[in-house]
Design an enzyme around this catalytic site. Sequence first.
Site, PDB file in Angstrom:
ATOM      1  N   ASP A   1      -1.093   6.937   6.636  1.00 56.54           N
ATOM      2  CA  ASP A   1      -2.214   6.107   6.203  1.00 56.54           C
ATOM      3  C   ASP A   1      -2.406   5.031   7.277  1.00 56.54           C
ATOM      4  O   ASP A   1      -1.584   4.130   7.414  1.00 56.54           O
ATOM      5  CB  ASP A   1      -1.875   5.480   4.847  1.00 56.54           C
ATOM      6  CG  ASP A   1      -2.940   4.497   4.349  1.00 56.54           C
ATOM      7  OD1 ASP A   1      -3.928   4.256   5.074  1.00 56.54           O
ATOM      8  OD2 ASP A   1      -2.764   3.971   3.233  1.00 56.54           O
TER       9      ASP A   1
ATOM     10  N   LYS B   1     -11.606  -1.532   6.556  1.00 62.28           N
ATOM     11  CA  LYS B   1     -10.775  -2.574   7.168  1.00 62.28           C
ATOM     12  C   LYS B   1     -11.211  -2.747   8.625  1.00 62.28           C
ATOM     13  O   LYS B   1     -11.607  -3.821   9.029  1.00 62.28           O
ATOM     14  CB  LYS B   1      -9.286  -2.205   7.096  1.00 62.28           C
ATOM     15  CG  LYS B   1      -8.786  -1.967   5.670  1.00 62.28           C
ATOM     16  CD  LYS B   1      -8.256  -3.211   4.977  1.00 62.28           C
ATOM     17  CE  LYS B   1      -8.214  -3.073   3.465  1.00 62.28           C
ATOM     18  NZ  LYS B   1      -7.296  -2.078   2.927  1.00 62.28           N
TER      19      LYS B   1
ATOM     20  N   TRP C   1       0.809  -1.222   0.000  1.00 68.34           N
ATOM     21  CA  TRP C   1       0.000   0.000   0.000  1.00 68.34           C
ATOM     22  C   TRP C   1       0.838   1.266   0.000  1.00 68.34           C
ATOM     23  O   TRP C   1       0.498   2.242  -0.681  1.00 68.34           O
ATOM     24  CB  TRP C   1      -1.023  -0.009   1.132  1.00 68.34           C
ATOM     25  CG  TRP C   1      -2.158  -0.957   0.808  1.00 68.34           C
ATOM     26  CD1 TRP C   1      -2.493  -2.097   1.486  1.00 68.34           C
ATOM     27  CD2 TRP C   1      -3.086  -0.865  -0.289  1.00 68.34           C
ATOM     28  NE1 TRP C   1      -3.561  -2.716   0.881  1.00 68.34           N
ATOM     29  CE2 TRP C   1      -3.942  -1.987  -0.206  1.00 68.34           C
ATOM     30  CE3 TRP C   1      -3.264   0.040  -1.326  1.00 68.34           C
ATOM     31  CZ2 TRP C   1      -4.965  -2.222  -1.129  1.00 68.34           C
ATOM     32  CZ3 TRP C   1      -4.287  -0.183  -2.252  1.00 68.34           C
ATOM     33  CH2 TRP C   1      -5.121  -1.300  -2.148  1.00 68.34           C
TER      34      TRP C   1
END
Length: 373
Positions: free
Chosen positions: A183, A207, A113
């Site tokens: 993040d 998530k 990511w």
Amino acid sequence: MESIETVSIDERNRLNFSGGPGVLPDTVLRQAQEAIREAPGAGLSILGISHRSDWFASVVAELQDNVRSLLGLPDNYHVLFLQGGATQQFTMVPMALLAGRANPAEYLHTGYWSGKALPEARREGLVRVLWSGEPHGYDRLPADNELAFAPDAPYLHYVSNETVEGLQFHRVLGRDDVPRICDMSSDFLSAPGDFSKFSLIYAHAQKNIGPAGVTVVVMKDELLKDAPAPGVLPGFLDYHEQIKASSILNTPPVFAIYVVLLVTRWLRGEIGGLTAMGRINAAKADLLYRQIDDSGGFYQAHAARPDRSTMNVTFRLPTPELHYRFIEMAARAGLSGLSGHRSIGGIRASLYNGMQLAAVEKLVEVMRDFQSR
Ligand SMILES: *Cc1c(COP(=O)(O)O)cnc(C)c1O
């Protein structure tokens, strides 16, 4: 072994180890279900309530308070609920804070990511990759002595928990005089931390804290002092405009935002805050890592020990054949979502906030059974 038909839907929802969208608490699912018929205090289905209603304004206000309170943030932080996922933040951040700057922003490339954030930032300006885990397959995170932070970078960007590889920073990185941007999509509200050290935190909901469709952005007011003036960037992608509109610049995902509110109420009321949540999450992860470590090498952890994630536990079996048989046996017991991300394979068990210890005990039991066969 019981067949999947004998496992109830409630139980199967509890045994969802998916990396995302992730498992949610039973009580939240039940209240979300009720709200589709009638949202409490609104007298209407939540799917038909106006985003301009007083009812929704109170949802947004309570959720902003809950996020600030759970994170221990003062009033000079804006709390926004945006669309476009974490991916849109890969773009919005450098549009506001990097374009036109003489010095590069510093990025860590610690996994899948954080790697996705890089090309988006490079489109807007100069980027310096301070450290990359690519040469060793993203199996560990950098130590402090591997990181030389520049004092004049516009900001530092990193991912607190690499969802795919199962790597998590257990400390805050960077310098106090350079804005920290993080993040936290896959470990947001999972444990206590020193969140006021960050200038901007973003986390999509799907998530750990709700369904897909909304991304929480927490931003220190002074961060925007050097950003383009209001009106320069496209309105939807301009933090100034989003702050001014109090997250209702266009039609927001009312239902998703409401479910995130339910999760924060659960965290504050039933769980008792982030310290308690952190203890529960650590107990779940410890149980699973112990099973891996005590397997005599049958199960092999992907992540280096100090950097192991409490949210995403990644490991491998000795052969692909055993991998598939394990997934099959787990599925028969009602366990789902255990296949690792397509980029690295193996097994990934995600233990988000909504997962109960009993579900991890069940997984560990299946692992023990499988190994002994
Ligand atoms: C899943 C994930 C993303 C991608 O999020 P989208 O909402 O799908 O854009 C970004 N960052 C992290 C850490 C993730 O786990």
